[in-house]
Design an enzyme around this catalytic site. Sequence first.
Site, short mmCIF file in Angstrom:
data_model
loop_
_atom_site.label_atom_id
_atom_site.label_comp_id
_atom_site.label_asym_id
_atom_site.label_seq_id
_atom_site.Cartn_x
_atom_site.Cartn_y
_atom_site.Cartn_z
N ASP A 1 70.92 1.85 35.04
CA ASP A 1 70.00 2.27 36.43
C ASP A 1 70.65 1.82 37.54
O ASP A 1 69.93 1.51 38.56
CB ASP A 1 68.70 1.48 35.85
CG ASP A 1 68.98 -0.26 35.96
OD1 ASP A 1 70.13 -0.42 35.75
OD2 ASP A 1 68.03 -0.91 35.99
N GLU A 2 71.83 1.57 37.64
CA GLU A 2 72.65 1.31 39.01
C GLU A 2 74.12 1.68 39.16
O GLU A 2 74.83 1.83 38.00
CB GLU A 2 72.62 -0.22 39.24
CG GLU A 2 73.18 -1.11 38.10
CD GLU A 2 73.25 -2.67 38.61
OE1 GLU A 2 73.48 -3.02 39.67
OE2 GLU A 2 73.40 -3.08 37.73
N ASP B 1 70.27 1.04 43.11
CA ASP B 1 69.55 0.53 41.95
C ASP B 1 68.09 1.20 41.94
O ASP B 1 67.43 0.86 42.73
CB ASP B 1 69.64 -1.03 42.20
CG ASP B 1 69.36 -1.84 41.05
OD1 ASP B 1 69.07 -1.37 39.88
OD2 ASP B 1 69.34 -3.29 41.18
#
Length: 417
Positions: A121-122, A27
Site C-alpha cells: 500500500d505504499e 501511502d
Amino acid sequence: MGRGDGSGRIVSPPGADDSGTGILHVDMDAFYAAVEVLHDPSLRGLPLIIGAPDGRSVVSSASYEARRYGVRAAMPVGQALRLCPTARVVPPDFRRYQAVSSRVMQVFESITPLLEPLSIDEAFLDVRGVRRLWGSPGEIAALIRRRVAEEVGITCSVGVAATKHVAKMASTLSKPDGLLVIPAARTQEFLDPRPVGAMWGVGPKAAEALERRGIRTIRDVRESPDAALDRALGPALGARIRQLARGEDARAVETTRVEKSIGHEETFETDVDDRELLRSELLRLADRVGARLRTGGWEAGGVAIKIRFLDFTTVNRSATLAEASAVGHRIGEIAVGLFEQIERHDPVRLVGVRAERLRPAGGAGLALWDDDADRRRLEDALDGARERFGIGTITRARHVGRGQGRGSAPRPGAPQE
C-alpha cells in the site's frame, strides 16, 4: 508529528512551493479497511478492525474511526474490542487487497517508470523526468490523488520532497487523505522540530535510547556530539541518523527491489508449552521457508526466529550461516538452536522462522565438500512431489500427528499495515 488516528494532520495549500523537489511517497489511507469498505459500502463510517474474529489474533489494520479509540495494528483483537466495543471485526482477505494494490500501482506506472513499491500500500516515485508530461511534482502528486480516488475508489496521502526520507515523513504527517509539500530550501526547517521517533528507520527502542540522553527532536540529533549518538545507537546507526537529521539522503528510487527476507509464522489455537511440539513446528516452518527460497532461486545468509508468549511478549533471535543455504533442514537446525537459547519456558502462542540476507542461489560457487548434498537432493525431490500432488499432501514423517494445538493451515506472516 501526525498520529495514527489522523490527529496532528498537516497539509499544503493548493499551488504550494515545490521547488527543488521530485520524490513522492504515496501511502494508502488505512488500506485494508478502505478495501473492505470498497467491497461493502455499508461499512463506511464504522469503526472497523481487520483481523480474525476469535480474539486471539492481532489487528492487521483498523479504520480511522477505530484508531481514534486507540486501536492499533499488531494489537490483540481482544484488547482492541475492549477499547472500541462497537467495532466491526472483518476477517482479512489478502487476495482482495493484492488485487486493489495492483490497480493502484498501475496508476503510478502510468505516471512514471521510476517506481519503487515499499509494500502492498505504499511506494516511492521519482517524477523529475516527467515534468513536461504532467507538471511540477506538487501538481503530479495532486493528479495521483485524484486518479486513485476516481479510478480505484480509495484515498491516499502524498509527501513531496527532495529526498525519500523527507517525502516519507511528509506523507505520514498529511494522513489521512492529504498532501504535504516540503520545498528543498525548507527541508531543515521542516525536520528540526520533529521528534526523533518520526525519523524513518528510528524504531521505538532507538528513540527511547536517544530520549534518555535528552535527544528528543531532530534538531537535538543534529546538534549532539557524535560520541553521544554513537553511545546511544552504535557508530553505524549514529552516522546514518546524523545524515538524515541534516536532510542528507542519497538513496535513489529503486525500480528493481530484491526480496530481503522470506518467512512463515504460525499462531496456535491454544497456547503451547510442549517444547518438542514447538521444535517440530519450527522445523516444519523451516521446510516451508526452504521451499520458497528454492522456488525463488535464493539462498539465505542468515536465519531468524520469532517466539511470542502467552503475555504477548515477543522474543527474536537470529544467526548468520557459515555458508548460504536454501536447505530447509539446515535452516531448521539453526532455528531450533536459536530456540534452545531462549530461557523462558512458559506457553507460546506464535512461532516464526525467517530466512534473511538473501542472495541469488549458487552465487558463492561450489564448495569442495558439501555437507548438505544428500539433504538438498531429498528436498529437491520433495519440491517435485509437492508441485505434482499439492503442498499439503507431502510432508516429512516427523511432522505427522503433531497438529494438536495448531492454528489454521500455515501461511506466510500476514503483512501488517
